[in-house]
Design a protein around this motif. Structure first.
Motif, PDB file in Angstrom:
ATOM      1  N   ALA A 414      40.336  58.002  34.095  1.00  0.00           N
ATOM      2  CA  ALA A 414      39.266  58.211  33.470  1.00  0.00           C
ATOM      3  C   ALA A 414      38.296  57.127  33.190  1.00  0.00           C
ATOM      4  N   SER A 415      38.899  56.968  32.380  1.00  0.00           N
ATOM      5  CA  SER A 415      37.900  55.715  31.612  1.00  0.00           C
ATOM      6  C   SER A 415      38.360  54.470  31.494  1.00  0.00           C
ATOM      7  N   PHE A 416      39.389  53.233  32.325  1.00  0.00           N
ATOM      8  CA  PHE A 416      39.777  51.833  32.784  1.00  0.00           C
ATOM      9  C   PHE A 416      39.468  51.949  33.718  1.00  0.00           C
ATOM     10  N   THR A 417      38.653  51.007  34.329  1.00  0.00           N
ATOM     11  CA  THR A 417      37.848  50.389  35.864  1.00  0.00           C
ATOM     12  C   THR A 417      39.036  48.530  35.816  1.00  0.00           C
ATOM     13  N   LEU A 418      39.795  48.174  36.784  1.00  0.00           N
ATOM     14  CA  LEU A 418      40.026  46.845  37.217  1.00  0.00           C
ATOM     15  C   LEU A 418      39.144  46.185  38.171  1.00  0.00           C
ATOM     16  N   ASP A 455      30.064  13.598  47.881  1.00  0.00           N
ATOM     17  CA  ASP A 455      30.535  15.006  48.028  1.00  0.00           C
ATOM     18  C   ASP A 455      29.721  16.031  47.152  1.00  0.00           C
ATOM     19  N   PRO A 456      29.318  17.161  48.074  1.00  0.00           N
ATOM     20  CA  PRO A 456      29.298  18.253  47.041  1.00  0.00           C
ATOM     21  C   PRO A 456      30.437  18.413  46.281  1.00  0.00           C
ATOM     22  N   GLU A 457      29.537  19.296  44.701  1.00  0.00           N
ATOM     23  CA  GLU A 457      31.312  19.924  44.217  1.00  0.00           C
ATOM     24  C   GLU A 457      31.562  21.614  44.998  1.00  0.00           C
ATOM     25  N   LYS A 458      32.994  21.596  44.899  1.00  0.00           N
ATOM     26  CA  LYS A 458      33.547  22.611  45.155  1.00  0.00           C
ATOM     27  C   LYS A 458      34.557  23.386  44.647  1.00  0.00           C
ATOM     28  N   SER A 459      33.457  25.211  44.122  1.00  0.00           N
ATOM     29  CA  SER A 459      34.330  25.357  42.771  1.00  0.00           C
ATOM     30  C   SER A 459      34.743  26.164  43.594  1.00  0.00           C
ATOM     31  N   ARG A 460      36.219  26.813  43.307  1.00  0.00           N
ATOM     32  CA  ARG A 460      36.984  27.848  43.151  1.00  0.00           C
ATOM     33  C   ARG A 460      37.513  28.175  42.287  1.00  0.00           C
ATOM     34  N   SER A 461      37.212  29.931  41.820  1.00  0.00           N
ATOM     35  CA  SER A 461      37.006  30.124  40.339  1.00  0.00           C
ATOM     36  C   SER A 461      38.132  32.243  40.818  1.00  0.00           C
ATOM     37  N   VAL A 462      38.452  32.287  39.769  1.00  0.00           N
ATOM     38  CA  VAL A 462      39.251  34.222  39.622  1.00  0.00           C
ATOM     39  C   VAL A 462      39.190  34.515  38.506  1.00  0.00           C
ATOM     40  N   GLU A 463      38.724  36.199  38.122  1.00  0.00           N
ATOM     41  CA  GLU A 463      38.472  36.634  37.312  1.00  0.00           C
ATOM     42  C   GLU A 463      39.253  37.865  37.665  1.00  0.00           C
ATOM     43  N   LEU A 464      39.816  38.096  36.658  1.00  0.00           N
ATOM     44  CA  LEU A 464      40.508  39.554  36.502  1.00  0.00           C
ATOM     45  C   LEU A 464      40.499  39.936  35.025  1.00  0.00           C
ATOM     46  N   GLY A 465      39.769  41.438  35.200  1.00  0.00           N
ATOM     47  CA  GLY A 465      38.787  42.054  33.832  1.00  0.00           C
ATOM     48  C   GLY A 465      39.615  43.288  34.024  1.00  0.00           C
ATOM     49  N   LEU A 466      39.742  43.869  32.311  1.00  0.00           N
ATOM     50  CA  LEU A 466      39.429  45.495  32.488  1.00  0.00           C
ATOM     51  C   LEU A 466      38.314  45.988  31.911  1.00  0.00           C
ATOM     52  N   SER A 467      37.894  46.932  31.791  1.00  0.00           N
ATOM     53  CA  SER A 467      36.821  47.559  31.035  1.00  0.00           C
ATOM     54  C   SER A 467      37.235  48.728  30.510  1.00  0.00           C
ATOM     55  N   TYR A 468      36.914  49.597  29.536  1.00  0.00           N
ATOM     56  CA  TYR A 468      36.723  50.654  29.179  1.00  0.00           C
ATOM     57  C   TYR A 468      35.735  51.385  28.811  1.00  0.00           C
ATOM     58  N   ALA A 469      35.138  52.837  29.417  1.00  0.00           N
ATOM     59  CA  ALA A 469      34.185  53.482  29.079  1.00  0.00           C
ATOM     60  C   ALA A 469      34.251  54.802  28.950  1.00  0.00           C
ATOM     61  N   ARG A 470      33.070  54.921  27.219  1.00  0.00           N
ATOM     62  CA  ARG A 470      33.939  56.413  27.065  1.00  0.00           C
ATOM     63  C   ARG A 470      32.899  57.479  26.454  1.00  0.00           C
ATOM     64  N   ARG A 471      31.907  57.637  26.891  1.00  0.00           N
ATOM     65  CA  ARG A 471      31.549  58.925  26.052  1.00  0.00           C
ATOM     66  C   ARG A 471      32.217  60.562  24.848  1.00  0.00           C
ATOM     67  N   ASP A 472      31.224  60.803  23.728  1.00  0.00           N
ATOM     68  CA  ASP A 472      31.521  61.797  22.727  1.00  0.00           C
ATOM     69  C   ASP A 472      32.902  60.858  22.588  1.00  0.00           C
ATOM     70  N   LEU A 473      33.564  60.004  22.330  1.00  0.00           N
ATOM     71  CA  LEU A 473      34.435  59.862  21.767  1.00  0.00           C
ATOM     72  C   LEU A 473      34.903  60.023  20.298  1.00  0.00           C
ATOM     73  N   LEU A 474      34.062  59.458  19.623  1.00  0.00           N
ATOM     74  CA  LEU A 474      34.425  60.257  18.105  1.00  0.00           C
ATOM     75  C   LEU A 474      33.226  61.064  17.404  1.00  0.00           C
ATOM     76  N   THR A 475      32.677  61.415  17.859  1.00  0.00           N
ATOM     77  CA  THR A 475      30.924  61.925  17.949  1.00  0.00           C
ATOM     78  C   THR A 475      30.793  62.973  18.463  1.00  0.00           C
ATOM     79  N   GLN A 476      30.233  63.633  19.090  1.00  0.00           N
ATOM     80  CA  GLN A 476      28.621  64.160  20.287  1.00  0.00           C
ATOM     81  C   GLN A 476      27.930  63.114  20.680  1.00  0.00           C
ATOM     82  N   GLY A 477      27.790  62.802  22.207  1.00  0.00           N
ATOM     83  CA  GLY A 477      26.745  62.137  22.548  1.00  0.00           C
ATOM     84  C   GLY A 477      26.956  60.327  22.278  1.00  0.00           C
TER      85      GLY A 477
END
Length: 646
Positions: A414-418, A455-477
């Motif tokens: 419900a709260s985590f997103t990869l 020669d132009p520069e060529k970039s290869r990038s990778v990212e891995l992230g974890l987010s957490y989002a939640r409402r009404d966690l400690l108090t209402q709102g």
């Protein structure tokens, strides 16, 4: 790098996890908004941070843009006087970071020992600052992009008002005279609106806590005018004109002082349509001009010597985007097409000989991004085609490439997103790299030759992230948003200055010096419960030149920014503190010591149309020099603000 700071960053990350909620009330960064929804149309996925108008007027009231940017994970700045360059994840210069103001590219560049690729902006005009970190954020940008949005009539005319205005007065210990900013807007009819804004600002020299006298005086004046026309079928046409004039000194500390007159102008035609054959369309045509005139000063008396030089860059640009939601094979596709093209014309007048070549650069880019709904998750596919052409008296160069991107957003409960992403990006060589030719000024006089075969520069990038989002966690709102991201960016054919030839026939030339690799960790968080807000921004960055094994000079030290704030029950009063902790940098040719600063801010609404603000910066009078700066920052300083709306 500081092991103590790395430990602090790691511990802070643990405290921000849901299992340690009790500590969240002690760490904050209210000015940071962690964007975890739709990414930039130019990028498959992105780590994006946005500071909006309200945050600029409270936590950053009257602050310089470099203060705002340095509060973000992975971002630092370099500059002197009225010029600024942005560094994202250890990369900068020559277009590696794309900077736009109201969508207009800021491509002014000149060779030197400082930043190569600077811009100037009036901070009082800004209403939003957005940074996208990662390769491919804009065409040619292998580090990321900075998007600055200035005030519009819609910002002034609230709740259907026909006229409105905004007046700001600021004065502080670093002010040579009061800062005055005003904006007026009016709806001339149901379809036509106009706005006019102006600013006058003058900053003073100061003595740093270590006794260094810093010549920081600068005076800026700016004007911005806009005209908007709405049609009955949902179209909007806009015209904007602006000018910004800045006068400042540079090079005093290095013994080569110069008086600088920097003049920026722009003209922009904009177009928006909600529905053209099912597509939402936005477009603009623009021209920007930046002229920097420098007069050499006597190193002892700072009197003019009569020797001068000038740099001119004019950019003509086109930007067109179209977005549509389509059903294909039973799945929803959010499709965005972007066409961008611009041509830079550089004209240099330097009687003593310049290492900034005159010439022209033309870049075209066509990008397509498709966000595909996969149940609760989203798969994003992106592809851009980019081409460039350089022309000067020293020769010509051109090239083209395709750059693919892929990203996945997958909810985990419900709260985590990869978040996972991989992207390739392509940076064409700049005029200042490819076609530079001349003798370096004394005392280090050596020849620099052009290299049209870069020669132009060529970039290869990778990212891995974890987010957490939640409402009404400690108090209402209340709401908690947290995102942690690890990344790696590998740049092949990285361009740098190198020595060529033997002992008696050597010269310098920009060449492709193999690879650089940058690894990092970024943590951004925000907790907001109305009367209490808290958050954090942290970064760990390691950059290595793979050909030598040495640490990159321009990768920033580890840094931690924390803010804690309280609001009154009626939300008319707000007070808070921002703590910045920076580690040391000792593993490269650029060395900096660790430092800590504490800032305080206060805002009080006097009436519905007036508010008072106060900032107390560096309250412990610390002596410090941020990474990439050459002069120590001010000690304790204060600024009071009065904002009137009518």
């Amino acid at each position: 790098m500081s092991s103590d700071l790395r430990t602090a960053l790691a511990v802070s990350g643990l405290f921000l996890m849901p299992g340690a909620l009790g500590a969240q009330e002690l760490i904050a960064l209210d000015e940071i908004v962690v964007e975890t929804e739709a990414p930039s149309a130019d990028l498959a996925t992105a780590s994006e941070t946005t500071v909006d108008a309200e945050q600029l007027q409270t936590e950053f009231q009257g602050a310089s843009l470099d203060t705002v940017l340095r509060s973000m994970a992975g971002v630092t700045t370099e500059g002197e006087g009225g010029e600024m360059a942005v560094n994202i994840r250890g990369l900068q210069d020559h277009g590696r970071v794309a900077v736009t103001i109201d969508g207009m590219r800021q491509n002014f560049a000149r060779s030197g020992h400082g930043a190569n690729g600077t811009f100037s902006v009036d901070e009082e005009m800004l209403r939003e600052v957005s940074v996208t970190r990662g390769a491919g954020a804009k065409s040619g940008a292998i580090a990321g992009a900075v998007e600055l949005r200035r005030v519009t009539a819609e910002d002034i005319l609230k709740d259907g008002a026909r006229t409105g205005g905004d007046l700001r007065l600021r004065y502080g210990t670093l002010s040579e005279s009061p800062t005055v900013h005003g904006a007026l807007a009016a709806r001339l009819s149901q379809t036509v609106d106009i706005m006019l804004a102006a600013t006058h600002k003058e900053e003073s020299d100061y003595t740093a806590p270590d006794g260094t006298r810093v010549y920081a005086w600068q005076q800026s004046r700016s004007l911005l005018g806009t005209l908007g026309v709405n049609t009955d079928n949902g179209q909007r046409f806009t015209l904007s004109l602006d000018r910004t004039d800045k006068d400042f000194l540079s090079g005093v500390a290095s013994g080569y002082p110069r008086d600088n007159d920097m003049r920026s102008r722009s003209l922009r035609f904009g177009y928006e349509a909600e529905d053209i054959l099912g597509w939402r369309v936005e477009g603009s045509l623009y021209r920007t001009e930046t002229r920097l005139q420098q007069a050499t000063l006597d190193a002892t008396t700072l009197a003019a010597t009569g020797v001068g030089r000038s740099y001119d860059t004019a950019t003509n640009g086109l930007l067109l985007t179209a977005q549509n939601y389509l059903m294909i094979a039973g799945r929803e596709h959010d499709v965005t097409l972007t066409l961008e093209g611009f041509r830079d014309s550089a004209d240099v007048d330097d009687p003593s000989g310049s290492l900034t070549p005159s010439g022209a650069r033309e870049i075209w880019s066509l990008a397509a991004v498709d966000r595909i709904a996969l149940g609760a998750g989203t798969l994003t596919l992106g592809l851009s085609a980019d081409s460039y052409r350089l022309d000067s008296e020293q020769g010509r160069a051109s090239g083209a490439a395709l750059s693919p991107r892929i990203a996945l957003e997958l909810p985990l409960g419900a709260s985590f997103t990869l978040h996972a992403a991989a992207a390739m990006a392509y940076r064409p060589p700049s005029l200042n790299e490819t076609l530079v030719s001349g003798m370096h000024p004394e005392p280090a006089d050596f020849q620099i030759e052009p290299n049209p075969d870069l020669d132009p520069e060529k970039s290869r990038s990778v990212e891995l992230g974890l987010s957490y989002a939640r409402r009404d966690l400690l108090t209402q709102g209340d709401r908690l948003d947290l995102r942690a991201t690890i990344y790696r960016n590998t740049v092949d054919d990285y361009i740098g200055l190198e020595r060529v030839g033997g002992l008696f026939d050597s010269y310098y030339q920009y060449g492709n010096i193999d690879k650089v690799r940058i690894d990092g960790l970024e943590i951004e968080a925000r907790y907001d419960a109305g009367q209490l807000f808290a958050g954090l921004a942290a970064q760990l960055i390691d950059g290595t030149d793979r050909s030598t094994g040495e640490e990159l000079d321009r990768t920033a030290p580890d840094r931690l920014v924390m803010t804690l704030g309280l609001r009154s029950a009626d939300l008319r009063r707000e007070a808070g503190t921002r703590i910045t902790v920076s580690g040391s940098k000792t593993g490269s040719s650029l060395t900096y010591g660790a430092w800590r600063t504490v800032d305080l801010f206060f805002r009080q609404e006097i009436t519905d149309a007036a508010e008072f603000g106060l900032t107390l910066n560096n309250i412990f009078d610390q002596s410090y020099t941020p990474h990439l700066d050459t002069q120590p920052q001010p000690g304790f300083n204060a600024q009071a603000s009065l904002i009137l709306r009518f």
